[in-house]
Design a protein around this motif. Structure first.
Motif, PDB file in Angstrom:
ATOM      1  N   ASP A  78      -0.015  11.195  10.136  1.00 62.35           N
ATOM      2  CA  ASP A  78      -0.305  10.501   8.854  1.00 62.35           C
ATOM      3  C   ASP A  78       0.324   9.032   9.134  1.00 62.35           C
ATOM      4  O   ASP A  78       1.113   8.817   9.831  1.00 62.35           O
ATOM      5  CB  ASP A  78       0.540  11.094   7.826  1.00 62.35           C
ATOM      6  CG  ASP A  78      -0.444  12.311   7.099  1.00 62.35           C
ATOM      7  OD1 ASP A  78      -1.575  12.622   7.572  1.00 62.35           O
ATOM      8  OD2 ASP A  78      -0.315  12.805   5.942  1.00 62.35           O
ATOM      9  N   GLN A  79      -0.267   8.135   8.357  1.00 65.11           N
ATOM     10  CA  GLN A  79       0.221   7.018   8.548  1.00 65.11           C
ATOM     11  C   GLN A  79       1.474   6.567   7.468  1.00 65.11           C
ATOM     12  O   GLN A  79       1.438   6.757   6.247  1.00 65.11           O
ATOM     13  CB  GLN A  79      -0.973   6.061   7.986  1.00 65.11           C
ATOM     14  CG  GLN A  79      -2.095   5.724   8.783  1.00 65.11           C
ATOM     15  CD  GLN A  79      -3.167   5.364   8.575  1.00 65.11           C
ATOM     16  OE1 GLN A  79      -3.397   5.028   7.126  1.00 65.11           O
ATOM     17  NE2 GLN A  79      -4.112   4.712   9.397  1.00 65.11           N
TER      18      GLN A  79
ATOM     19  N   GLU B  97       0.680  10.723   4.142  1.00 65.28           N
ATOM     20  CA  GLU B  97       0.494   9.405   3.841  1.00 65.28           C
ATOM     21  C   GLU B  97       0.008   9.123   2.613  1.00 65.28           C
ATOM     22  O   GLU B  97       0.086   7.758   2.157  1.00 65.28           O
ATOM     23  CB  GLU B  97      -0.847   8.928   4.796  1.00 65.28           C
ATOM     24  CG  GLU B  97      -2.044   9.498   4.780  1.00 65.28           C
ATOM     25  CD  GLU B  97      -3.026   9.470   5.834  1.00 65.28           C
ATOM     26  OE1 GLU B  97      -2.762   8.918   7.038  1.00 65.28           O
ATOM     27  OE2 GLU B  97      -4.231   9.856   5.854  1.00 65.28           O
ATOM     28  N   ASP B  98      -0.404  10.111   1.754  1.00 65.45           N
ATOM     29  CA  ASP B  98      -0.706  10.062   0.453  1.00 65.45           C
ATOM     30  C   ASP B  98       0.479   9.756  -0.567  1.00 65.45           C
ATOM     31  O   ASP B  98       0.474   9.362  -1.771  1.00 65.45           O
ATOM     32  CB  ASP B  98      -1.516  11.127  -0.098  1.00 65.45           C
ATOM     33  CG  ASP B  98      -2.914  11.374   0.533  1.00 65.45           C
ATOM     34  OD1 ASP B  98      -3.384   9.937   1.022  1.00 65.45           O
ATOM     35  OD2 ASP B  98      -3.357  12.327   0.735  1.00 65.45           O
TER      36      ASP B  98
ATOM     37  N   GLU C 268       1.111   1.822  -7.840  1.00 64.69           N
ATOM     38  CA  GLU C 268       1.734   2.512  -6.914  1.00 64.69           C
ATOM     39  C   GLU C 268       1.431   2.125  -5.541  1.00 64.69           C
ATOM     40  O   GLU C 268       0.072   2.299  -5.200  1.00 64.69           O
ATOM     41  CB  GLU C 268       1.872   4.024  -7.326  1.00 64.69           C
ATOM     42  CG  GLU C 268       2.360   4.336  -8.387  1.00 64.69           C
ATOM     43  CD  GLU C 268       2.319   5.877  -8.527  1.00 64.69           C
ATOM     44  OE1 GLU C 268       3.540   6.247  -8.307  1.00 64.69           O
ATOM     45  OE2 GLU C 268       1.383   6.556  -8.965  1.00 64.69           O
TER      46      GLU C 268
ATOM     47  N   THR D  79       1.150   3.949  -1.942  1.00 66.08           N
ATOM     48  CA  THR D  79       1.255   4.996  -0.956  1.00 66.08           C
ATOM     49  C   THR D  79       1.779   4.306   0.255  1.00 66.08           C
ATOM     50  O   THR D  79       1.801   3.474   0.922  1.00 66.08           O
ATOM     51  CB  THR D  79       0.140   5.850  -0.541  1.00 66.08           C
ATOM     52  OG1 THR D  79      -0.961   5.025  -0.097  1.00 66.08           O
ATOM     53  CG2 THR D  79      -0.654   6.313  -2.143  1.00 66.08           C
TER      54      THR D  79
ATOM     55  N   GLN E 214       0.300   5.143   3.054  1.00 63.28           N
ATOM     56  CA  GLN E 214      -0.864   4.694   3.845  1.00 63.28           C
ATOM     57  C   GLN E 214      -1.306   3.561   3.357  1.00 63.28           C
ATOM     58  O   GLN E 214      -1.644   2.512   4.254  1.00 63.28           O
ATOM     59  CB  GLN E 214      -2.085   5.725   3.582  1.00 63.28           C
ATOM     60  CG  GLN E 214      -3.302   5.238   4.222  1.00 63.28           C
ATOM     61  CD  GLN E 214      -4.533   6.174   4.186  1.00 63.28           C
ATOM     62  OE1 GLN E 214      -4.650   6.722   3.092  1.00 63.28           O
ATOM     63  NE2 GLN E 214      -5.301   6.467   5.067  1.00 63.28           N
ATOM     64  N   MET E 215      -1.072   2.894   2.107  1.00 60.84           N
ATOM     65  CA  MET E 215      -1.434   1.664   1.835  1.00 60.84           C
ATOM     66  C   MET E 215      -0.482   0.300   2.218  1.00 60.84           C
ATOM     67  O   MET E 215      -0.809  -0.437   2.836  1.00 60.84           O
ATOM     68  CB  MET E 215      -1.331   1.334   0.167  1.00 60.84           C
ATOM     69  CG  MET E 215      -2.245   2.074  -0.449  1.00 60.84           C
ATOM     70  SD  MET E 215      -2.009   2.036  -2.332  1.00 60.84           S
ATOM     71  CE  MET E 215      -2.492   0.579  -2.960  1.00 60.84           C
TER      72      MET E 215
ATOM     73  N   TRP F 235       1.312   1.052   4.937  1.00 62.24           N
ATOM     74  CA  TRP F 235       0.961   1.007   6.484  1.00 62.24           C
ATOM     75  C   TRP F 235       0.033   0.178   6.829  1.00 62.24           C
ATOM     76  O   TRP F 235       0.061  -0.500   7.730  1.00 62.24           O
ATOM     77  CB  TRP F 235       0.712   2.515   7.023  1.00 62.24           C
ATOM     78  CG  TRP F 235       0.638   2.620   8.670  1.00 62.24           C
ATOM     79  CD1 TRP F 235       1.667   2.906   9.202  1.00 62.24           C
ATOM     80  CD2 TRP F 235      -0.542   2.538   9.419  1.00 62.24           C
ATOM     81  NE1 TRP F 235       1.159   3.152  10.706  1.00 62.24           N
ATOM     82  CE2 TRP F 235       0.085   2.823  10.673  1.00 62.24           C
ATOM     83  CE3 TRP F 235      -1.613   2.043   9.090  1.00 62.24           C
ATOM     84  CZ2 TRP F 235      -0.856   2.829  11.851  1.00 62.24           C
ATOM     85  CZ3 TRP F 235      -2.585   2.002  10.143  1.00 62.24           C
ATOM     86  CH2 TRP F 235      -2.166   2.527  11.418  1.00 62.24           C
ATOM     87  N   SER F 236      -1.133   0.254   6.137  1.00 63.37           N
ATOM     88  CA  SER F 236      -2.420  -0.432   6.448  1.00 63.37           C
ATOM     89  C   SER F 236      -1.993  -1.837   6.202  1.00 63.37           C
ATOM     90  O   SER F 236      -2.598  -2.982   7.039  1.00 63.37           O
ATOM     91  CB  SER F 236      -3.406   0.052   5.322  1.00 63.37           C
ATOM     92  OG  SER F 236      -3.748   1.421   5.336  1.00 63.37           O
TER      93      SER F 236
ATOM     94  N   PRO G 276      -8.286   0.036   2.242  1.00 56.46           N
ATOM     95  CA  PRO G 276      -7.329   0.801   2.127  1.00 56.46           C
ATOM     96  C   PRO G 276      -5.983   0.542   1.372  1.00 56.46           C
ATOM     97  O   PRO G 276      -5.107   1.461   1.345  1.00 56.46           O
ATOM     98  CB  PRO G 276      -7.120   1.006   3.703  1.00 56.46           C
ATOM     99  CG  PRO G 276      -8.255   0.629   4.504  1.00 56.46           C
ATOM    100  CD  PRO G 276      -8.900  -0.431   3.480  1.00 56.46           C
ATOM    101  N   TRP G 277      -5.801  -0.820   1.334  1.00 54.41           N
ATOM    102  CA  TRP G 277      -4.461  -1.133   0.797  1.00 54.41           C
ATOM    103  C   TRP G 277      -4.725  -1.948  -0.492  1.00 54.41           C
ATOM    104  O   TRP G 277      -3.863  -2.676  -1.354  1.00 54.41           O
ATOM    105  CB  TRP G 277      -3.671  -2.224   1.577  1.00 54.41           C
ATOM    106  CG  TRP G 277      -4.234  -3.570   2.253  1.00 54.41           C
ATOM    107  CD1 TRP G 277      -3.821  -4.652   1.392  1.00 54.41           C
ATOM    108  CD2 TRP G 277      -5.019  -3.562   3.243  1.00 54.41           C
ATOM    109  NE1 TRP G 277      -4.810  -5.509   2.233  1.00 54.41           N
ATOM    110  CE2 TRP G 277      -5.224  -5.028   3.098  1.00 54.41           C
ATOM    111  CE3 TRP G 277      -5.467  -2.716   4.384  1.00 54.41           C
ATOM    112  CZ2 TRP G 277      -6.082  -5.530   4.198  1.00 54.41           C
ATOM    113  CZ3 TRP G 277      -6.251  -3.351   5.352  1.00 54.41           C
ATOM    114  CH2 TRP G 277      -6.651  -4.988   5.177  1.00 54.41           C
ATOM    115  N   VAL G 278      -5.735  -1.539  -1.002  1.00 56.80           N
ATOM    116  CA  VAL G 278      -6.129  -2.188  -2.473  1.00 56.80           C
ATOM    117  C   VAL G 278      -6.029  -0.633  -3.458  1.00 56.80           C
ATOM    118  O   VAL G 278      -6.841   0.299  -3.208  1.00 56.80           O
ATOM    119  CB  VAL G 278      -7.575  -2.571  -2.406  1.00 56.80           C
ATOM    120  CG1 VAL G 278      -7.823  -3.207  -3.886  1.00 56.80           C
ATOM    121  CG2 VAL G 278      -7.757  -3.921  -1.537  1.00 56.80           C
ATOM    122  N   THR G 279      -5.547  -0.874  -4.418  1.00 58.28           N
ATOM    123  CA  THR G 279      -5.199   0.473  -5.364  1.00 58.28           C
ATOM    124  C   THR G 279      -6.570   0.607  -5.985  1.00 58.28           C
ATOM    125  O   THR G 279      -7.446  -0.252  -6.280  1.00 58.28           O
ATOM    126  CB  THR G 279      -4.036  -0.097  -6.456  1.00 58.28           C
ATOM    127  OG1 THR G 279      -3.914   1.207  -7.108  1.00 58.28           O
ATOM    128  CG2 THR G 279      -4.639  -0.783  -7.354  1.00 58.28           C
ATOM    129  N   THR G 280      -6.742   2.038  -6.346  1.00 59.50           N
ATOM    130  CA  THR G 280      -8.153   2.301  -7.230  1.00 59.50           C
ATOM    131  C   THR G 280      -7.536   2.758  -8.525  1.00 59.50           C
ATOM    132  O   THR G 280      -8.461   3.426  -9.072  1.00 59.50           O
ATOM    133  CB  THR G 280      -8.644   3.421  -6.299  1.00 59.50           C
ATOM    134  OG1 THR G 280      -7.639   4.565  -5.977  1.00 59.50           O
ATOM    135  CG2 THR G 280      -9.204   2.990  -5.179  1.00 59.50           C
TER     136      THR G 280
END
Lengths: 548, 548
Positions: free
Chosen positions: B6-7, B171-172, B191, B193, B195-196, B198-199, B387-391
């Motif tokens: 995991d990232q 990573e989540d 928020e 994560t 992973q966000m 890291w990315s 990957p680093w843009v929130t949804t």
């Protein structure tokens, strides 16, 4: 659940196609130099994806390639994974039985094959192999005479739409695959997920990796069947760089010509390639002024090569990686301030495997299971983990149990780490000699032996020993075999190494047996000589360190 | 399932601590300059994590910070998320009611607070707010007089082990949090994560982002409560760079001193900071020779600032991002070859928001829902994903339904894209004036009006209109109010823009109302003037483009 969207290769293609439509991709093919730009590349990648759909290839199929480095092969790098499929690059230099095993194990539905490799593939396909393969596509405009039922690539993608509605894929989706050949047993498959390739691309684009941007012209000489040419086709695309593909079997003149004509700034390959280029340059004028970096991997480059390139204003960078690592792990860049060190220290640092790039972690485990100190002397097996390091082999539970632990990959490389954090490979784990509970580096002994003028080749293996578990025995190919040579070699080693490192015996042979990929086959030597009682009989009293 | 590990942020801390133990972290605090190295930093981060455990803070707690830029705040950047918790940076400049809402909404269990901000926090804490908060920790060696039951940071971490068995995290897992304040409604939580983060770190370390390596000395002037100081503390750590934190309310003399003394190579902040530094330099000798890059975000820097830094050998780079994007999206770097353009074209390019970094995708959607052409003229709302843009926003389903679609973030920025792929912000979506089915950029009209010598401030808003939906009205603060000025301004706009862009009215006001964060409050103006019938009455016949 919070989070961003999945990590896939699609944004890299999108970025190059939309932001760098005019940047070129240059390809040396069987038919000469071809060139186009990212705009045309993007259209052809879409046509390829449409062609795969229309040919009925499953939307999660494995698609194999059996190709050198050229633009059509590059098109499969995005057309296959971006459409949800898995790109399986196959090494055409493997023996037929390995190729048969690999294609069957991966269940490839379609194979792209170069015209010059068609015969080799057809040989491996015969008689009943390749049951899973529904289509052969030859990388060109025509199909040479062949028993295979094949179509040519240009016909395959002709008339397809150059737009494709790229699917939104999970980052866990397998996107690539490459088999790694050990010296024993069947090749092991490594699957690369979309996330692994995304992570590797981002890591290698950093200044700690290759440091690519849109001023770069990237020429991967390392084959595209060799762990995606170390990921360079993806990385160069993400950076919006120009690509140069040197095609089938480029010779030094081809490489020199491409560097000069296309303004190559960064290239990568094994040391042999660069030795060849330098040799060519002794008789030929070559303008390397555009070239900034040569990335060397596979094995270490001789210092003479590094120095010669330095004189030419080209920075040679050692990189270390593995098929299991997508592949790049470390790069031997000098740290801040080190470029002011004296020559000897700088070259010593640059000869190492280098600093792990950001995003990875490693540890070095000695035989007792403890982490070694970072003192440049203690050594142990290198364990690595990270987002682009695989945590399993494809369908190989027995290898998985052995080679992985808690997410760590046991690399099989024995290394030391210096206080600056630079890794240096001391040996392969399977070649390290275990004597009396301690390890002896076969590589170090080999280097010591090869320093003698009369030694052409030397390899040292551990042979079984009743008391000490294993003892080193040297196998030497000598230019001039003299009675005194054995004693000279023993003395040579004894000068620089502890007594228990000195080989119990030195045996002269005509030739070192080699593996299919040209490496010394220590396994064969070990098997051949394991019963030689003379060896065990000659072990000294101190065949282990004094602390033991 | 194939894949890597995991990232998470852990490898970045590990890398700096092990590979760059001697690299410095310098911090200007209330008590003067403090400095230590990554080795000591790593030990203190471990002590912090142990202290959080031993204080009974849940292992997935949200932990808030109410602090300026200094080394203790930096320690929370790794100590909190690497131990599994979530770092919630709070903007101390917000009104009390927002701070109360934010702390309650996030359920922070512990708050780190600067001595100079303690009173402000205590004011917001009164009387019943902050029910979730179990502990207040003051960033220093003592606790000033306060009603809050607080301990000091050095006592809090004193006596703890400087080793910590960092957990293997998904990573989540949420690792960070920051609230974004709209001009209307309650702040919305984003928020981040593991992973966000890291990315974002990997993307911003690239040459297309900030391009950091271990030769860099990084000074984030942008507050650490402002989307993690644009991620720079993470990025600099991953690169093994030296950090310089300018502490509470640094003035231009403080910044000049730190740049000179610490050899800062890259710094980042809003334009006001750099205007202040340049002004300071008119009367004071400052040596900026170490400085290579100034990253400007928040709003665009005047060309005069960019040119002045150019003369000093410092590259000013515009960056664009959002709280929702961790935050960096695009950087206005020149492409290969553009540095040979003439001055005007180069500065025009660099004044834009720039090129999206690798790993993200965007599209620009006009009012009809179609993608606009990349011609530098058509504009629409910018949608971004990656990957680093929130949804999603934290617990705000109504905002989520409005601001996200199929993984895309609707940024609310109205932009054009030129053929080179450079984004330029034309307006905020909520400020764009919708007249007869077409859009008018309020920003462009404001720039046109402010070009008049007698105009000090100008803001243009859309006011409701029966026939055309909205029409532009200008509000102007004039240095010298003359009867003829209104006509001059109308003529000025009419010279360069279509008739339907010309404001229906120009109203003179004493001051433009401002929001809590100092921006023009167009909402207040719209509300105040929406009933003015005079406006609707003055709409021209052609209040929409001819094509409509």
């Amino acid at each position: 659940m919070p989070g961003g969207t999945d990590q896939t290769l699609r944004p890299f293609l999108w970025r190059a196609e939309r932001m760098y439509p005019d940047v070129e991709i240059v390809s040396r093919t069987h038919d000469g130099i071809e060139r186009y730009d990212y705009a045309e590349f993007g259209g052809r990648v879409a046509r390829l994806a449409n062609a795969l759909d229309e040919a009925g290839i499953s939307d999660d199929a494995r698609v194999g390639t059996f190709c050198w480095n050229h633009h059509r092969h590059f098109e499969t790098y995005f057309g296959v994974p971006d459409s949800g499929r898995q790109l399986h690059t196959i090494n055409p230099l493997l023996p037929d039985e390995h190729i048969q095993f690999i294609v069957e194990n991966a269940s490839d539905e379609l194979l792209f094959v170069d015209p010059s490799l068609l015969e080799k593939l057809a040989g491996a396909a015969d008689p009943d192999a390749f049951d899973s393969v529904r289509q052969f596509v030859v990388m060109g405009e025509t199909v040479p005479e062949t028993d295979l039922d094949a179509t040519d690539y240009e016909s395959f993608i002709a008339g397809r739409s150059d737009e494709y509605d790229w699917p939104t894929l999970s980052e866990d989706r397998p996107a690539g695959m490459c088999y790694t050949s050990g010296t024993t047993g069947k090749p092991k498959g490594v699957e690369y997920t979309q996330q692994m390739l995304w992570s590797h691309t981002m890591a290698t684009i950093t200044p700690q990796g290759l440091g690519l941007d849109d001023t770069d012209v990237v020429m991967p000489v390392v084959p595209m069947f060799h762990v995606n040419a170390w990921g360079m086709p993806f990385t160069a695309t993400a950076a919006g760089a120009k690509h140069v593909y040197p095609g089938p079997s480029p010779d030094p003149a081809d490489l020199a010509h491409l560097i000069e004509e296309e303004g190559v700034t960064i290239t990568a390959g094994v040391p042999t390639v660069w030795l060849g280029l330098l040799e060519y340059m002794t008789d030929n004028e070559v303008d390397l002024s555009s070239l900034e970096q040569v990335i060397i991997g596979g094995s270490a480059a001789p210092e003479s090569v590094v120095r010669r390139f330095d004189e030419l204003g080209v920075d040679v960078l050692h990189a270390w990686g593995m098929t299991e690592m997508s592949p790049i792990g470390s790069v031997a860049r000098l740290k801040d301030g080190m470029d002011e060190w004296d020559d000897t220290d700088r070259y010593a640092k640059r000869a190492k495997q280098g600093l792990m790039v950001p995003g990875l972690e490693f540890k070095v485990i000695d035989e007792g299971g403890d982490e070694v100190d970072w003192d440049g002397e203690e050594f142990g097996e290198l364990w690595v983990r990270g987002p682009w390091v695989t945590t399993e082999y494809f369908e190989r539970p027995e290898a998985n149990a052995e080679d992985f632990e808690d997410g760590w990959l046991k690399t099989g490389d024995v290394v030391s780490v210096d206080p600056d954090g630079y890794i240096e490979i001391v040996d392969r784990a399977k070649d390290v000699i275990k004597s009396g509970g301690e390890w002896i580096s076969s590589v170090e002994l080999e280097n010591a032996l090869m320093a003698h003028d009369d030694v052409n080749e030397a390899t040292v293996v551990g042979v079984p020993h009743e008391k000490w578990q294993e003892r080193p025995v040297a196998f030497v190919v000598a230019g001039e075999e003299r009675d005194s040579l054995k004693d000279e070699l023993i003395d040579l080693v004894a000068e620089d190494y502890p007594k228990w490192w000195v080989p119990d015996d030195v045996l002269f042979i005509d030739e070192v047996p080699k593996t299919a990929t040209g490496k010394f086959s220590k396994k064969d030597l070990r098997e051949e000589y394991s019963d030689e009682s003379l060896v065990a009989g000659k072990a000294p009293e101190e065949a282990a360190p004094e602390s033991d």
